[in-house]
Write a protein that holds these residues in place. Structure first.
Motif, PDB file in Angstrom:
ATOM      1  N   ASP A 150       0.826  -1.209   0.000  1.00  0.00           N
ATOM      2  CA  ASP A 150       0.000   0.000   0.000  1.00  0.00           C
ATOM      3  C   ASP A 150       0.862   1.261   0.000  1.00  0.00           C
ATOM      4  OD1 ASP A 150      -2.515  -1.356   0.156  1.00  0.00           O
ATOM      5  OD2 ASP A 150      -2.075  -1.777   2.250  1.00  0.00           O
ATOM      6  N   LEU A 151       2.023   1.166   0.616  1.00  0.00           N
ATOM      7  CA  LEU A 151       2.930   2.307   0.726  1.00  0.00           C
ATOM      8  C   LEU A 151       4.354   1.802   0.570  1.00  0.00           C
ATOM      9  CD1 LEU A 151       3.412   5.339   1.531  1.00  0.00           C
ATOM     10  CD2 LEU A 151       3.563   4.526   3.874  1.00  0.00           C
ATOM     11  N   ILE A 152       5.147   2.504  -0.213  1.00  0.00           N
ATOM     12  CA  ILE A 152       6.543   2.125  -0.402  1.00  0.00           C
ATOM     13  C   ILE A 152       7.410   3.279   0.071  1.00  0.00           C
ATOM     14  CG2 ILE A 152       8.333   1.513  -2.048  1.00  0.00           C
ATOM     15  CD1 ILE A 152       6.141   0.301  -3.786  1.00  0.00           C
ATOM     16  N   LEU A 153       8.291   2.982   1.018  1.00  0.00           N
ATOM     17  CA  LEU A 153       9.239   3.983   1.509  1.00  0.00           C
ATOM     18  C   LEU A 153      10.590   3.704   0.858  1.00  0.00           C
ATOM     19  CD1 LEU A 153       8.379   3.968   5.314  1.00  0.00           C
ATOM     20  CD2 LEU A 153       7.612   5.576   3.590  1.00  0.00           C
ATOM     21  N   LEU A 154      11.073   4.634   0.073  1.00  0.00           N
ATOM     22  CA  LEU A 154      12.359   4.494  -0.590  1.00  0.00           C
ATOM     23  C   LEU A 154      13.390   5.270   0.218  1.00  0.00           C
ATOM     24  CD1 LEU A 154      14.096   3.608  -3.024  1.00  0.00           C
ATOM     25  CD2 LEU A 154      13.429   5.749  -4.131  1.00  0.00           C
ATOM     26  N   LEU A 155      14.377   4.570   0.738  1.00  0.00           N
ATOM     27  CA  LEU A 155      15.437   5.206   1.523  1.00  0.00           C
ATOM     28  C   LEU A 155      16.662   5.395   0.647  1.00  0.00           C
ATOM     29  CD1 LEU A 155      15.170   3.313   4.916  1.00  0.00           C
ATOM     30  CD2 LEU A 155      14.140   5.448   4.239  1.00  0.00           C
ATOM     31  N   ILE A 156      17.252   6.582   0.737  1.00  0.00           N
ATOM     32  CA  ILE A 156      18.425   6.921  -0.061  1.00  0.00           C
ATOM     33  C   ILE A 156      19.506   7.417   0.872  1.00  0.00           C
ATOM     34  CG2 ILE A 156      19.304   8.413  -1.897  1.00  0.00           C
ATOM     35  CD1 ILE A 156      16.417   8.626  -2.912  1.00  0.00           C
ATOM     36  N   ASP A 157      20.736   6.973   0.651  1.00  0.00           N
ATOM     37  CA  ASP A 157      21.875   7.439   1.428  1.00  0.00           C
ATOM     38  C   ASP A 157      22.220   8.858   0.987  1.00  0.00           C
ATOM     39  OD1 ASP A 157      24.089   7.763   2.970  1.00  0.00           O
ATOM     40  OD2 ASP A 157      25.157   6.008   2.240  1.00  0.00           O
ATOM     41  N   GLY A 158      22.247   9.803   1.931  1.00  0.00           N
ATOM     42  CA  GLY A 158      22.480  11.206   1.604  1.00  0.00           C
ATOM     43  C   GLY A 158      23.865  11.478   1.072  1.00  0.00           C
ATOM     44  N   SER A 159      24.849  10.666   1.422  1.00  0.00           N
ATOM     45  CA  SER A 159      26.210  10.938   0.966  1.00  0.00           C
ATOM     46  C   SER A 159      26.456  10.433  -0.460  1.00  0.00           C
ATOM     47  CB  SER A 159      27.219  10.299   1.924  1.00  0.00           C
ATOM     48  OG  SER A 159      27.021   8.897   1.961  1.00  0.00           O
ATOM     49  N   PHE A 160      25.698   9.390  -0.892  1.00  0.00           N
ATOM     50  CA  PHE A 160      25.902   8.837  -2.224  1.00  0.00           C
ATOM     51  C   PHE A 160      24.813   9.257  -3.201  1.00  0.00           C
ATOM     52  CE2 PHE A 160      28.045   5.586   0.392  1.00  0.00           C
ATOM     53  CZ  PHE A 160      29.319   5.751  -0.112  1.00  0.00           C
ATOM     54  N   GLY A 161      23.594   9.433  -2.733  1.00  0.00           N
ATOM     55  CA  GLY A 161      22.483   9.664  -3.644  1.00  0.00           C
ATOM     56  C   GLY A 161      21.855   8.322  -3.999  1.00  0.00           C
ATOM     57  N   PHE A 162      21.202   8.269  -5.138  1.00  0.00           N
ATOM     58  CA  PHE A 162      20.514   7.048  -5.540  1.00  0.00           C
ATOM     59  C   PHE A 162      21.363   6.274  -6.541  1.00  0.00           C
ATOM     60  CE2 PHE A 162      17.293   4.704  -8.012  1.00  0.00           C
ATOM     61  CZ  PHE A 162      16.791   3.953  -6.986  1.00  0.00           C
ATOM     62  N   GLU A 163      21.809   5.086  -6.144  1.00  0.00           N
ATOM     63  CA  GLU A 163      22.596   4.230  -7.028  1.00  0.00           C
ATOM     64  C   GLU A 163      22.035   2.825  -6.961  1.00  0.00           C
ATOM     65  OE1 GLU A 163      26.639   4.257  -5.814  1.00  0.00           O
ATOM     66  OE2 GLU A 163      26.950   6.364  -6.256  1.00  0.00           O
ATOM     67  N   MET A 164      21.880   2.204  -8.080  1.00  0.00           N
ATOM     68  CA  MET A 164      21.445   0.813  -8.135  1.00  0.00           C
ATOM     69  C   MET A 164      22.651  -0.056  -8.466  1.00  0.00           C
ATOM     70  SD  MET A 164      18.325   0.175  -7.393  1.00  0.00           S
ATOM     71  CE  MET A 164      18.110  -1.428  -8.099  1.00  0.00           C
ATOM     72  N   GLU A 165      22.773  -1.147  -7.745  1.00  0.00           N
ATOM     73  CA  GLU A 165      23.859  -2.075  -8.044  1.00  0.00           C
ATOM     74  C   GLU A 165      23.437  -2.944  -9.212  1.00  0.00           C
ATOM     75  OE1 GLU A 165      25.025  -4.244  -4.654  1.00  0.00           O
ATOM     76  OE2 GLU A 165      25.339  -2.469  -3.447  1.00  0.00           O
ATOM     77  N   THR A 166      24.355  -3.165 -10.163  1.00  0.00           N
ATOM     78  CA  THR A 166      24.003  -3.990 -11.326  1.00  0.00           C
ATOM     79  C   THR A 166      24.779  -5.272 -11.331  1.00  0.00           C
ATOM     80  OG1 THR A 166      25.627  -2.819 -12.647  1.00  0.00           O
ATOM     81  CG2 THR A 166      23.334  -2.055 -12.749  1.00  0.00           C
TER      82      THR A 166
END
Length: 166
Positions: A150-166
């Motif tokens: 119903d709700l998705i909380l997306l947490l992001i590290d403030g020092s790196f920003g948003f990065e996805m591991e591939t």
């Protein structure tokens, strides 16, 4: 007496004050006289000590009761219990997903959750339940949780920003 010397005064013992009282009390103890001790004026300074104690006792009881209070769900046959809100916590590793869930559980239940294993369901009100799910860091589990949450909380590290591991 020789002319250059004056007669020195003799010692004058104290007759009042704290030193005199202490010495008198010591003499009385030595002689076996019982000296009744009074109340400590610093400890019993207020005249309304009983009222203050009652107020403090009421406040302590109220705090204890508030800690023990758990919202109850209406479990009668007529009440239709709605399903819990599913809250998914998503983000890269080491951004505080588990810490966020632990702090929310502590906020709502006043109990400390040491380890998170699977979904955690808590009662947040008389007619509301919340289920917290920590999402793993792969795209398939994120898509599955995105469909059911119903709700998705997306947490992001403030020092790196948003990065996805591939």
């Amino acid at each position: 007496m020789p002319e250059g010397k004056k007669k020195q005064k003799t010692h004058h013992a104290r007759q009042s004050g704290t030193k005199a009282k202490k010495k008198q009390a010591k003499r009385d103890r030595r002689e076996g006289k019982a000296v009744p001790k009074g109340q400590n004026p610093k400890a019993f300074g207020r005249s309304s000590a009983g009222l203050t104690a009652r107020v403090q006792q009421r406040r302590k009881a109220e705090i204890q009761e508030r800690k023990l209070h758990v919202p109850l769900i209406d479990r009668s046959y007529t009440a239709k219990e709605p399903p819990p809100y599913v809250v998914a916590v998503v983000g890269p590793p080491k951004v505080g997903k588990s810490t966020l869930i632990r702090s929310l559980v502590k906020h709502y239940t006043r109990h400390v959750l040491s380890e998170i294993r699977g979904p955690v369901t808590i009662i947040s009100g008389k007619a509301r339940r919340l289920t917290f799910i920590e999402c793993m860091n792969d795209i398939n589990s994120m898509m599955d949780l995105g469909k059911s949450a119903d709700l998705i909380l997306l947490l992001i590290d403030g020092s790196f920003g948003f990065e996805m591991e591939t």
